[in-house]
Every structure is written in C-alpha cells, then in structure tokens.
Design a protein around this motif. Sequence first.
Motif, PDB file in Angstrom:
ATOM      1  N   ALA A 181      52.350  44.878  42.629  1.00  0.00           N
ATOM      2  CA  ALA A 181      52.060  45.908  41.620  1.00  0.00           C
ATOM      3  C   ALA A 181      53.286  46.406  40.882  1.00  0.00           C
ATOM      4  O   ALA A 181      53.207  46.765  39.701  1.00  0.00           O
ATOM      5  CB  ALA A 181      51.329  47.077  42.281  1.00  0.00           C
ATOM      6  N   TYR A 235      41.813  50.734  41.983  1.00  0.00           N
ATOM      7  CA  TYR A 235      42.938  50.057  41.336  1.00  0.00           C
ATOM      8  C   TYR A 235      42.559  48.674  40.825  1.00  0.00           C
ATOM      9  O   TYR A 235      42.880  48.315  39.685  1.00  0.00           O
ATOM     10  CB  TYR A 235      44.102  49.937  42.326  1.00  0.00           C
ATOM     11  CG  TYR A 235      45.291  49.165  41.802  1.00  0.00           C
ATOM     12  CD1 TYR A 235      46.283  49.796  41.049  1.00  0.00           C
ATOM     13  CD2 TYR A 235      45.438  47.797  42.053  1.00  0.00           C
ATOM     14  CE1 TYR A 235      47.377  49.085  40.562  1.00  0.00           C
ATOM     15  CE2 TYR A 235      46.529  47.079  41.575  1.00  0.00           C
ATOM     16  CZ  TYR A 235      47.494  47.740  40.835  1.00  0.00           C
ATOM     17  OH  TYR A 235      48.574  47.027  40.356  1.00  0.00           O
ATOM     18  N   ILE A 236      41.869  47.878  41.665  1.00  0.00           N
ATOM     19  CA  ILE A 236      41.626  46.482  41.275  1.00  0.00           C
ATOM     20  C   ILE A 236      40.386  46.280  40.410  1.00  0.00           C
ATOM     21  O   ILE A 236      40.243  45.230  39.785  1.00  0.00           O
ATOM     22  CB  ILE A 236      41.527  45.544  42.505  1.00  0.00           C
ATOM     23  CG1 ILE A 236      40.307  45.892  43.373  1.00  0.00           C
ATOM     24  CG2 ILE A 236      42.800  45.543  43.309  1.00  0.00           C
ATOM     25  CD1 ILE A 236      39.994  44.820  44.407  1.00  0.00           C
ATOM     26  N   LYS A 281      41.061  45.066  36.972  1.00  0.00           N
ATOM     27  CA  LYS A 281      42.009  43.957  36.856  1.00  0.00           C
ATOM     28  C   LYS A 281      41.281  42.620  36.703  1.00  0.00           C
ATOM     29  O   LYS A 281      40.119  42.477  37.092  1.00  0.00           O
ATOM     30  CB  LYS A 281      42.895  43.884  38.107  1.00  0.00           C
ATOM     31  CG  LYS A 281      43.629  45.172  38.439  1.00  0.00           C
ATOM     32  CD  LYS A 281      44.694  45.497  37.410  1.00  0.00           C
ATOM     33  CE  LYS A 281      45.485  46.728  37.841  1.00  0.00           C
ATOM     34  NZ  LYS A 281      46.478  47.138  36.839  1.00  0.00           N
ATOM     35  N   ASN A 282      41.998  41.651  36.143  1.00  0.00           N
ATOM     36  CA  ASN A 282      41.467  40.288  36.039  1.00  0.00           C
ATOM     37  C   ASN A 282      41.179  39.745  37.428  1.00  0.00           C
ATOM     38  O   ASN A 282      41.902  40.031  38.379  1.00  0.00           O
ATOM     39  CB  ASN A 282      42.493  39.404  35.328  1.00  0.00           C
ATOM     40  CG  ASN A 282      41.938  38.031  34.984  1.00  0.00           C
ATOM     41  OD1 ASN A 282      41.689  37.209  35.855  1.00  0.00           O
ATOM     42  ND2 ASN A 282      41.764  37.783  33.692  1.00  0.00           N
ATOM     43  N   ILE A 314      43.661  38.430  40.188  1.00  0.00           N
ATOM     44  CA  ILE A 314      44.524  39.267  41.020  1.00  0.00           C
ATOM     45  C   ILE A 314      44.233  39.077  42.495  1.00  0.00           C
ATOM     46  O   ILE A 314      45.100  39.291  43.342  1.00  0.00           O
ATOM     47  CB  ILE A 314      44.368  40.772  40.655  1.00  0.00           C
ATOM     48  CG1 ILE A 314      45.537  41.578  41.256  1.00  0.00           C
ATOM     49  CG2 ILE A 314      43.036  41.324  41.133  1.00  0.00           C
ATOM     50  CD1 ILE A 314      45.553  43.035  40.843  1.00  0.00           C
ATOM     51  N   MET A 362      36.416  40.084  35.465  1.00  0.00           N
ATOM     52  CA  MET A 362      37.164  41.182  36.064  1.00  0.00           C
ATOM     53  C   MET A 362      36.638  41.417  37.478  1.00  0.00           C
ATOM     54  O   MET A 362      35.519  41.014  37.813  1.00  0.00           O
ATOM     55  CB  MET A 362      37.002  42.470  35.244  1.00  0.00           C
ATOM     56  CG  MET A 362      37.159  42.274  33.749  1.00  0.00           C
ATOM     57  SD  MET A 362      38.847  41.835  33.248  1.00  0.00           S
ATOM     58  CE  MET A 362      39.664  43.408  33.359  1.00  0.00           C
TER      59      MET A 362
END
Length: 374
Positions: free
Chosen positions: A152, A170-171, A174-175, A178, A197
Amino acid sequence: MKEKTILHYDMDAFYASVEIRDNPSLKGKPIVVGNSIITTASYEARKFGVRSAMPVMEARKLCHHLLVIPVSMGKYMEVSRKIKNLVARLTEKVEFIASDEGYVDITELVKRYPSKEYFARRFQKGIYKNTGLTCSVGIGYNKLSAKIASDAKKPGGYYIFNNSQEFVEYISGKNIKIIPGVGKKFQELLGERNILMVRDVHNYSLYELISYFGKSRGEFLYCSAMGEDNRQVDYKRKIHSVGNENTFRYPLESEVEIKRELESIFHKTHERLVGKDLLCKTVTLKVRFENRKTITRSKTLENLADSREILKNTLENINESVDYSMRVKLLGVSFGNLVQKSIRQLSFSERELFNKKNRVDLLKEKIKKIEKNN
C-alpha cells in the motif's frame, strides 16, 4: 480462533537497491539488474513501463537511457542472509518466502511495544541501520491483509489493517488484480463476468463463483474479497521442492520465445532456492504441448548445488534433449532433493581435501608408532 497479528516485509527493488547503495551515483536513475532478462527494476525505471522478467532489449525500447547492471547473485544473497538473521532474532515464527520478503507472526511480540505503528517503524529502522536498504511493511490480522498492506505504501512505507472491516473497506474499490494470485489469465476470465473491481465479487454468492471458476478458485476469490485467510505463518514446514511454471495463452513456437521464457522461469525458481538457503540435487523441466501431451525431463547432479551457472547449464542440457516439433503451451522448472545449507554434504573437492588430511594424519600416526617401537 485466537486473533493473530501478522507482519509482511518486502525489500524495495531489492537487487537494484543493493547496487544503488554500493554505487550512489546510480541514485535517481532508471536502472535494471539483469543479463538478457531483467531480474529487478528500480522505481525510476518502472515509470517507463520496465518490469522484471522483461527482456533487456524490450526494456531499452521503453527507456532509451536505461542503465543495465549485471547480476551479482552472491552479493545479493549475502545481504539476504543478513536480513534473515536480523528478522530471526525477533522470533522463530518467520516464513521466508523469497530472498527479499517474508511473513512474521508478531501476535505476542507486538504486545511489548507501544503500538503496531511503533513496531513497524522500528522494524524498518533496524533493517536500514544494518543494511542501508529500505523495506515496505504491512501489518494485518492474517497473511492476506499483511501482504496487501505492505504494497500500500511502497517504497519505504508501512500500512496497517487492524480488522477485516478496515481491510474490506480498503480493497472494495481496488482493481481485482490487487488480490495476490489473480494473474492476467484469471483477470480475463473474471472480466467475462464483469468482475473488474473487488467489490464486484460481492455481487456473487460462493456457490455462483464455484460454479463459474471451480471450487479452488471460486472459494479463493470469495474468501479473499471478504478478507478471510486461515493460512498460518508456516515456520516449521519442510520444503521438498521449489518450482515455477507458466501457461501461455498463445502457444510458443520459436526457439527464441522458448529460451526467453525458460530463462525467466529459471530466474524466479533459482531466486526462491537461494532465498530459502537451499541446495538441490535434481533439476526438472516440464513441457506441455498444444495437444496436451506433457513431458518431464530431469537430471540429478553429482553434488548438491545452488550455483546459478551450474543449474542453468544443467537446465539447458536437459532442454536440448526435448523435441519441440509441436507448439508449447506450458513450461515449468523445478529443483528437487533439497537440503538446507547448514546441513549440506561435502562437495567433491571438500571430500578430497578431507580424505587427504585423513591420509596425512594416518601416515603421521604410523610414523609415530614406528619411532616409538624403535
């Protein structure tokens, strides 16, 4: 299950950082470490799209002023051993997964410190003070969250997930890439289901994901998106072999392509071998052709070895015996019959020296006996 606190450390552009440390004039410049294939790229080089496992010729096209440093594996492994010794002083609960990264179970250890943040900073300072190198640190409640946390704030930062709620928040945005283990091929399959995502995974039930991607990958995807990971820091596991393999979307048909891919796979496998301080006796090549026919070819060495030159020459000799009249769908390289360096057998030259010393000692004893009798 008792709540765990897991730390993951990852040295920043390890090989390149060692070279920059030893030659400060390289600082701030785009450099790569490699021969024909890149092993490590500095962060300045990565801005141009240069990455590890890329052919050097291809990288030069992306960055015309790229500096290429030859691999000095002995030097990197010496630094790696120093880092491992430093980490092992903290606790025995360490799982080294490469020459430059590892997991540490700090559940009990961290209680002795004011906070997780304090421990992360102290860990980084200790590594830097003793090696002159920076590392990124992640602290989480399991291995998955610790690994993603260490990515991160790269390079040189730290990040902490205290619980699954923080992690999922948090995730989610994200794509999907990750998630460790979601490679290019799996991404393409997920894209067909419009899973781009991490939050898109939440639109599917566990049953649906298993039906689409199979039990293993379906469960893995579902659990990862939920922040679940029951893997323990495996510090007692005995390693029987180390290996890597690549499946190609478009089959390889030229000798140049095959050689290039083999070199890249060999590098990854050799790095794991030396990163775990292991010696091997057997080198194995795996090839799967377009018609699904799979072959394996192995060669057993006379002595245990971790030498890049010896193992690479062995692999090349094995590869010469393969008939590549059909296109190649998969290549794999593995090292087997492993022994820890600390309990390795004597090499041929060492045995000769040992035997010679014994013969000299025996001769001296005989002379003493003769002199005594006379």
